[in-house]
Design an enzyme around this catalytic site. Sequence first.
Site, PDB file in Angstrom:
ATOM      1  N   LYS A  96       0.608  -1.241   0.334  1.00  8.30           N
ATOM      2  CA  LYS A  96       0.125  -0.051   0.200  1.00  8.30           C
ATOM      3  C   LYS A  96       1.089   1.045   0.242  1.00  8.30           C
ATOM      4  O   LYS A  96       1.439   2.179   0.740  1.00  8.30           O
ATOM      5  CB  LYS A  96      -0.643   0.254   1.286  1.00  8.30           C
ATOM      6  CG  LYS A  96      -1.826   1.277   0.848  1.00  8.30           C
ATOM      7  CD  LYS A  96      -2.405   2.102   2.782  1.00  8.30           C
ATOM      8  CE  LYS A  96      -1.885   3.153   2.754  1.00  8.30           C
ATOM      9  NZ  LYS A  96      -1.793   4.755   1.956  1.00  8.30           N
ATOM     10  N   ALA A 106       1.389   5.036  -0.189  1.00  8.93           N
ATOM     11  CA  ALA A 106       0.658   6.750   0.598  1.00  8.93           C
ATOM     12  C   ALA A 106      -0.615   7.155  -0.151  1.00  8.93           C
ATOM     13  O   ALA A 106      -0.038   6.945  -1.810  1.00  8.93           O
ATOM     14  CB  ALA A 106       2.129   6.873   0.847  1.00  8.93           C
ATOM     15  N   GLU A 109       9.491   0.910  10.693  1.00  8.58           N
ATOM     16  CA  GLU A 109      10.862   2.714  10.449  1.00  8.58           C
ATOM     17  C   GLU A 109       9.768   3.225  11.018  1.00  8.58           C
ATOM     18  O   GLU A 109       9.009   4.258   9.856  1.00  8.58           O
ATOM     19  CB  GLU A 109      11.161   2.099   8.924  1.00  8.58           C
ATOM     20  CG  GLU A 109      11.975   0.420   8.961  1.00  8.58           C
ATOM     21  CD  GLU A 109      13.164   0.753   9.722  1.00  8.58           C
ATOM     22  OE1 GLU A 109      13.824   1.766   9.710  1.00  8.58           O
ATOM     23  OE2 GLU A 109      13.671  -0.346   9.355  1.00  8.58           O
ATOM     24  N   CYS A 134      13.501  10.833   6.708  1.00  8.92           N
ATOM     25  CA  CYS A 134      13.555  10.501   7.847  1.00  8.92           C
ATOM     26  C   CYS A 134      14.712  10.882   8.843  1.00  8.92           C
ATOM     27  O   CYS A 134      14.601  10.827  10.442  1.00  8.92           O
ATOM     28  CB  CYS A 134      12.929   8.911   8.058  1.00  8.92           C
ATOM     29  SG  CYS A 134      13.542   7.817   6.897  1.00  8.92           S
ATOM     30  N   GLU A 146       8.847  15.884  14.914  1.00 11.45           N
ATOM     31  CA  GLU A 146       9.542  15.706  13.794  1.00 11.45           C
ATOM     32  C   GLU A 146       8.683  16.678  12.962  1.00 11.45           C
ATOM     33  O   GLU A 146       7.476  16.759  12.575  1.00 11.45           O
ATOM     34  CB  GLU A 146       9.218  14.533  13.440  1.00 11.45           C
ATOM     35  CG  GLU A 146       9.763  13.874  11.667  1.00 11.45           C
ATOM     36  CD  GLU A 146       9.568  12.603  11.245  1.00 11.45           C
ATOM     37  OE1 GLU A 146       8.501  11.941  11.759  1.00 11.45           O
ATOM     38  OE2 GLU A 146      10.867  11.789  11.230  1.00 11.45           O
TER      39      GLU A 146
HETATM   40  P1  NAP Z   1       1.447   8.092   8.188  1.00  7.33           P
HETATM   41  O1  NAP Z   1       0.364   8.572   8.172  1.00  7.33           O
HETATM   42  O2  NAP Z   1       2.458   7.206   8.842  1.00  7.33           O
HETATM   43  O3  NAP Z   1       2.044   7.165   6.469  1.00  7.33           O
HETATM   44  C1  NAP Z   1       2.251   6.311   6.245  1.00  7.33           C
HETATM   45  C2  NAP Z   1       1.996   5.769   5.471  1.00  7.33           C
HETATM   46  O4  NAP Z   1       1.593   4.751   6.711  1.00  7.33           O
HETATM   47  C3  NAP Z   1       0.433   6.115   4.523  1.00  7.33           C
HETATM   48  O5  NAP Z   1       0.730   4.766   3.074  1.00  7.33           O
HETATM   49  C4  NAP Z   1      -0.114   6.040   5.042  1.00  7.33           C
HETATM   50  O6  NAP Z   1      -2.173   5.589   4.225  1.00  7.33           O
HETATM   51  C5  NAP Z   1      -0.284   4.555   5.646  1.00  7.33           C
HETATM   52  N1  NAP Z   1      -1.240   4.756   7.274  1.00  7.33           N
HETATM   53  C6  NAP Z   1      -1.772   5.959   7.470  1.00  7.33           C
HETATM   54  N2  NAP Z   1      -2.571   5.658   8.854  1.00  7.33           N
HETATM   55  C7  NAP Z   1      -2.569   4.642   8.784  1.00  7.33           C
HETATM   56  C8  NAP Z   1      -3.355   3.346   9.335  1.00  7.33           C
HETATM   57  N3  NAP Z   1      -4.341   3.989  10.486  1.00  7.33           N
HETATM   58  N4  NAP Z   1      -3.588   2.133   9.755  1.00  7.33           N
HETATM   59  C9  NAP Z   1      -2.782   1.625   8.011  1.00  7.33           C
HETATM   60  N5  NAP Z   1      -1.850   2.625   7.685  1.00  7.33           N
HETATM   61  C10 NAP Z   1      -2.122   3.566   8.147  1.00  7.33           C
HETATM   62  O7  NAP Z   1       2.610  10.013   7.554  1.00  7.33           O
HETATM   63  P2  NAP Z   1       2.158  10.675   7.105  1.00  7.33           P
HETATM   64  O8  NAP Z   1       0.522  11.251   7.504  1.00  7.33           O
HETATM   65  O9  NAP Z   1       1.547  11.040   5.407  1.00  7.33           O
HETATM   66  O10 NAP Z   1       3.150  11.871   7.199  1.00  7.33           O
HETATM   67  C11 NAP Z   1       3.035  12.813   8.614  1.00  7.33           C
HETATM   68  C12 NAP Z   1       4.310  12.646   9.254  1.00  7.33           C
HETATM   69  O11 NAP Z   1       4.975  11.551   9.581  1.00  7.33           O
HETATM   70  C13 NAP Z   1       5.107  13.549   8.712  1.00  7.33           C
HETATM   71  O12 NAP Z   1       4.803  15.240   8.994  1.00  7.33           O
HETATM   72  C14 NAP Z   1       6.294  13.065   9.004  1.00  7.33           C
HETATM   73  O13 NAP Z   1       6.836  13.535  10.332  1.00  7.33           O
HETATM   74  C15 NAP Z   1       5.844  11.404   9.662  1.00  7.33           C
HETATM   75  N6  NAP Z   1       6.858  10.336   8.296  1.00  7.33           N
HETATM   76  C16 NAP Z   1       7.857   9.656   8.755  1.00  7.33           C
HETATM   77  C17 NAP Z   1       8.062   9.087   7.400  1.00  7.33           C
HETATM   78  C18 NAP Z   1       9.288   8.005   7.373  1.00  7.33           C
HETATM   79  O14 NAP Z   1      10.193   7.535   6.943  1.00  7.33           O
HETATM   80  N7  NAP Z   1       9.975   7.903   8.904  1.00  7.33           N
HETATM   81  C19 NAP Z   1       7.272   9.254   6.340  1.00  7.33           C
HETATM   82  C20 NAP Z   1       6.553  10.025   6.222  1.00  7.33           C
HETATM   83  C21 NAP Z   1       5.784  11.125   7.853  1.00  7.33           C
HETATM   84  P3  NAP Z   1      -2.184   7.376   3.697  1.00  7.33           P
HETATM   85  O15 NAP Z   1      -1.308   7.660   2.785  1.00  7.33           O
HETATM   86  O16 NAP Z   1      -3.748   7.470   2.706  1.00  7.33           O
HETATM   87  O17 NAP Z   1      -2.481   8.311   4.878  1.00  7.33           O
END
Ligand code: NAP
Length: 499
Positions: free
Chosen positions: A197, A199, A272, A306, A403
Site C-alpha cells: 500500500k 501513500a 521504521e 526520516c 518531527e
Molecule cells: P503516515 O500517516 O504515517 O503515513 C504512512 C503510511 O501509513 C501511508 O501509506 C498511510 O496512508 C498509512 N496509514 C495512515 N494511517 C494508517 C492506519 N491507521 N493504518 C494503517 N496505515 C495507515 O504519515 P503521513 O501522514 O503521510 O505524514 C505525517 C508525518 O509522518 C510527517 O509529517 C512525518 O513527520 C512523518 N513521516 C515519517 C516518515 C518516515 O520515513 N519516517 C515518512 C512519512 C511521514 P495514507 O497516505 O493514505 O495516509
Amino acid sequence: MATTQAASEKITSVTAIPAFIKDSPKKLLIGGKWVSAKSGKTFESINPATEAVICQVAEGDKADVDEAVKAARKAYETGKWSAMGPHERGRLLLKIADLIEKYADELALLESLDNGKPVVQAKNIDVRGAAAQFRYFAGWPTKIYGETNPSDPSIFSYTLREPMGVCGLIVPWNFPLLMAVQKTAPALACGNTMILKPAEQTPLTALRFGEILLEAGVPEGVVNVITGFGPGAGSSIAEHPDIDKVSFTGSTEVGKLILQASAGNLKRVSLELGGKSPNIVLPDADMDAAVNTAVNGVFFNSGQVCVAGTRIFVQRDQYEGFVERLTQASRKMTIGDPLSPDTRLGPLVSKEQFDRVNNYLEIGKKEGARVTIGGEKVSGKGYFVKPTVFADVDNKMKIAREEIFGPVAAAIPFKDENDAILQGNDTTYGLAAAVWTRDVSRAHRVARALKAGTVWVNNYGSSDVAMPFGGYKQSGFGREGGRHVIDLFTQIKSVYVKL
Ligand code: NAP
Ligand code: MG
C-alpha cells in the site's frame, strides 16, 4: 533511508508526459489483474509543484484488501513463488532490476510529478537505489538456509528458514518507489507474497512498479498493489486476520496504531518510524565539511527524510560563526521547478504537509527561536517552503522535539562533549545521529554513546543496501537492509529426525 550523494546523471526526456498517467483512473493490482475498487471510488493524485491533478487513482478499502489477501494467500499456498527454486527466483529479481533501469526516466518523472522532488534526484537516488536493492536481494534466495545441530547422535536435528507467508507492506510518500522496493525486494527474496500500500499522496510509481513486476514474470497474486487511504486500505491491512506480517514505514503515531491492530492475530510487525536526529559538530571538526554537509543533511528532499539531521549541535564559543556559515550555505539551496535540472529543493509533498510545516515556523518564532534565513510562508502555486534556519534553539522547544518533516534546521549550542551527547540523546526518537571530529578516539566514543540505529562520523546520510537500518526508542524496531532484513521476512522451524 536515502543517500545525500550529489546527483550525477541528467534526465533525457522531462517534457514527455508518460502514457501511464493518461490512462486514468489507475486501477488496483489484485491477483495479476488490474481492477477498479469494489466501491468504484477514486481519488486525485496531485502535482505538489503546480497543484494540478495528475490523474485519478482507485480508492481501495477493506473489500479490496480482502480480495488482495485472498490472491496473496492463494499464491503463497500453491507455492508458485515460495517453492520456486532459489536460482530462478534470484534471476527474476535481477530481471526486475533491469526493468527498473530500463524505465528509469519514466519512473523518475512520475516520482517527480507525484512527490515534487527534483527529477534528477528522483533518477539518481530513488530509481537507481531501487534497482540496486533488487540487484542486492537477487543474491539472497540462494543464501537463505538453516543449520544442523550435532548435539544428540540419536537424533538428526536441523532448522529450516521459511517465509513468513502473506505480508502487508505500508509505505510513506517521501521516497515512494524506493520505500516500496526496500520492502518488496527482501520480502520476495525470502519467498513471501504481499500486499503493497503506497501513500495516498504518491501512488503512481508503486502502480508502475506493479506493471514492471508483471512484465518481469512475477506470478499473479505474489505482489498485489492497493492504493487508497490510511484509514481504510492501510488499517484493513494492519487488522487483517490472514496477513502474517506487516512492515511499516511512516510516522510514529501511525506505527503505534499498526502495532495495536496487529494484536488481533499476533502478526509480526516491523516499524521504521520518525526521527529528530542530532548532528553534533565538535570543536575540532573540519568546519567546511561540517557546514556543507549539515545543509544537505537537513534540507535534502526538502527535509522530508526520516534521518534528516534536524538538530545541529555546535559548541557555544563557535556557535555564532557556525550559524552564520550555515545560513550562507543554505542560500545555495535553489528552490523551484522540480523538472529543472538546477533545482535542489522542490515543493513539499502536499497541502497538508505545507500547512503543517508553516505552522511549525510560527511555533518556532513564538517559542523565541531566531530565524536567520527563511521562516516565512511562500505564496503562489505549489507547496514550496524556503530552507529555514532557527538559531538560539533550546532542546526543550517543540521545534527541537517534534518531527517537522520540512526544510527546517534547529541550531542548538552545547557546552562540551558530554553535554552534546546528553542533549543529542534527549529525544524520544533514535533513528540516526552524526558526529564531526578529527579525533579518532573521540569519534568512536561518541558513536557508542549516541542512542541511534545509525551513526555517521564526518559524513551525513550515507547508506548501503548491505547495512542494517532502523531505529532505537520510538523510531521503531526491526532492521531493514543487509542480512538483518532476512530475519524480518522469514521464520525458523526446528526439525527432529530419529535416527
Ligand atoms: P503516515 O500517516 O504515517 O503515513 C504512512 C503510511 O501509513 C501511508 O501509506 C498511510 O496512508 C498509512 N496509514 C495512515 N494511517 C494508517 C492506519 N491507521 N493504518 C494503517 N496505515 C495507515 O504519515 P503521513 O501522514 O503521510 O505524514 C505525517 C508525518 O509522518 C510527517 O509529517 C512525518 O513527520 C512523518 N513521516 C515519517 C516518515 C518516515 O520515513 N519516517 C515518512 C512519512 C511521514 P495514507 O497516505 O493514505 O495516509
Ligand atoms: Mg501526489
